[in-house]
Design an enzyme around this catalytic site. Structure first.
Site, PDB file in Angstrom:
ATOM      1  N   LYS A   9      49.777  40.162  82.370  1.00  0.00           N
ATOM      2  CA  LYS A   9      50.795  40.722  83.254  1.00  0.00           C
ATOM      3  C   LYS A   9      51.224  39.687  84.303  1.00  0.00           C
ATOM      4  O   LYS A   9      50.566  38.649  84.452  1.00  0.00           O
ATOM      5  CB  LYS A   9      50.239  42.002  83.890  1.00  0.00           C
ATOM      6  CG  LYS A   9      49.944  43.111  82.855  1.00  0.00           C
ATOM      7  CD  LYS A   9      49.319  44.331  83.512  1.00  0.00           C
ATOM      8  CE  LYS A   9      49.050  45.454  82.513  1.00  0.00           C
ATOM      9  NZ  LYS A   9      48.402  46.630  83.142  1.00  0.00           N
ATOM     10  N   TYR A  49      55.965  51.206  77.905  1.00  0.00           N
ATOM     11  CA  TYR A  49      55.089  52.189  78.553  1.00  0.00           C
ATOM     12  C   TYR A  49      55.611  53.621  78.426  1.00  0.00           C
ATOM     13  O   TYR A  49      55.270  54.472  79.249  1.00  0.00           O
ATOM     14  CB  TYR A  49      54.885  51.827  80.030  1.00  0.00           C
ATOM     15  CG  TYR A  49      53.859  50.730  80.256  1.00  0.00           C
ATOM     16  CD1 TYR A  49      52.534  50.895  79.845  1.00  0.00           C
ATOM     17  CD2 TYR A  49      54.200  49.548  80.900  1.00  0.00           C
ATOM     18  CE1 TYR A  49      51.589  49.908  80.048  1.00  0.00           C
ATOM     19  CE2 TYR A  49      53.247  48.552  81.122  1.00  0.00           C
ATOM     20  CZ  TYR A  49      51.940  48.743  80.698  1.00  0.00           C
ATOM     21  OH  TYR A  49      50.993  47.772  80.910  1.00  0.00           O
ATOM     22  N   ASN A 112      46.076  44.866  87.508  1.00  0.00           N
ATOM     23  CA  ASN A 112      44.875  44.680  86.681  1.00  0.00           C
ATOM     24  C   ASN A 112      45.035  43.635  85.576  1.00  0.00           C
ATOM     25  O   ASN A 112      44.319  43.641  84.589  1.00  0.00           O
ATOM     26  CB  ASN A 112      44.356  46.024  86.153  1.00  0.00           C
ATOM     27  CG  ASN A 112      45.344  46.720  85.238  1.00  0.00           C
ATOM     28  OD1 ASN A 112      46.452  46.222  85.021  1.00  0.00           O
ATOM     29  ND2 ASN A 112      44.946  47.849  84.681  1.00  0.00           N
ATOM     30  N   HIS A 115      47.113  43.641  79.666  1.00  0.00           N
ATOM     31  CA  HIS A 115      47.276  44.820  78.805  1.00  0.00           C
ATOM     32  C   HIS A 115      46.697  44.523  77.432  1.00  0.00           C
ATOM     33  O   HIS A 115      46.846  43.403  76.932  1.00  0.00           O
ATOM     34  CB  HIS A 115      48.770  45.147  78.642  1.00  0.00           C
ATOM     35  CG  HIS A 115      49.038  46.098  77.509  1.00  0.00           C
ATOM     36  ND1 HIS A 115      48.934  47.463  77.657  1.00  0.00           N
ATOM     37  CD2 HIS A 115      49.365  45.875  76.198  1.00  0.00           C
ATOM     38  CE1 HIS A 115      49.198  48.042  76.485  1.00  0.00           C
ATOM     39  NE2 HIS A 115      49.465  47.106  75.588  1.00  0.00           N
ATOM     40  N   GLU A 126      53.423  48.066  69.171  1.00  0.00           N
ATOM     41  CA  GLU A 126      53.654  47.094  70.242  1.00  0.00           C
ATOM     42  C   GLU A 126      53.995  45.718  69.677  1.00  0.00           C
ATOM     43  O   GLU A 126      54.870  45.021  70.208  1.00  0.00           O
ATOM     44  CB  GLU A 126      52.431  47.048  71.166  1.00  0.00           C
ATOM     45  CG  GLU A 126      52.281  48.352  71.954  1.00  0.00           C
ATOM     46  CD  GLU A 126      50.978  48.461  72.736  1.00  0.00           C
ATOM     47  OE1 GLU A 126      50.131  47.547  72.678  1.00  0.00           O
ATOM     48  OE2 GLU A 126      50.806  49.491  73.428  1.00  0.00           O
TER      49      GLU A 126
END
Ligand code: IDP
Length: 148
Positions: A9, A49, A112, A115, A126
């Protein structure tokens, strides 16, 4: 062989964690099949998402993902989806074990770092979304040193 979609990310890219994260997957014995640094637009992040669209944190999550470039990857190996999730650690860094990526490098759930697909089915979706032109078909010459 199973494949998973992994995305570093924007915070992970900004914090210089790309090499460290790639290294952890490489050293485990998984094979890199796709890799690109890219900035994504809001509709694309919303699509990625979409299952979380009703969550109160959805808009903040999308803002986070489009806040800078991300490193999108496809990794291949036996049980790579479930093992990748273990390498990454629990969603909330306060619950991620030390030794996992989030346990070692993250503090807050909204920052965080990484992913990883949560099922083989979602990994396929994905990978198709992020790598519409496909990935690279190659086999490491170390294969027989990793698999019996
Ligand atoms: P995962 O990334 O571990 O698969 P998901 O539940 O699919 O976890 O959530 C996707 C992402 O949404 C998380 O990685 C995190 O960045 C963000 N997120 C999840 N729960 C919260 C929350 O309670 N507040 C803010 N962000 C959250």
């Amino acid at each position: 062989m199973e494949q998973t979609f992994i995305m570093i990310k924007p915070d992970g890219v900004q914090r210089g964690l790309v090499g460290e994260i790639i290294s952890r997957f490489e050293k485990k014995g998984f094979s890199l099949k796709g890799l690109k640094l890219m900035s994504v637009e809001r509709p694309f992040a919303e699509k990625h998402y979409e299952e979380l669209s009703s969550k109160p944190f959805f808009e903040g999550l999308v803002d986070y993902i489009i806040s800078g470039p991300v490193a999108a990857m496809v990794w291949e190996g036996k049980n790579v989806v479930a093992t990748g999730r273990k390498i990454i650690g629990a969603t909330k860094p306060s619950e991620s074990d030390p030794g996992t990526i989030r346990g070692d490098f993250a503090v807050e759930v909204g920052r965080n770092v990484i992913h990883g697909s949560d099922s083989v089915e979602n990994a396929k979706k994905e990978i198709a979304l992020w790598f519409p032109d496909g990935t690279v078909n190659w086999q490491s010459s170390l294969h027989s040193w990793i698999y019996e």
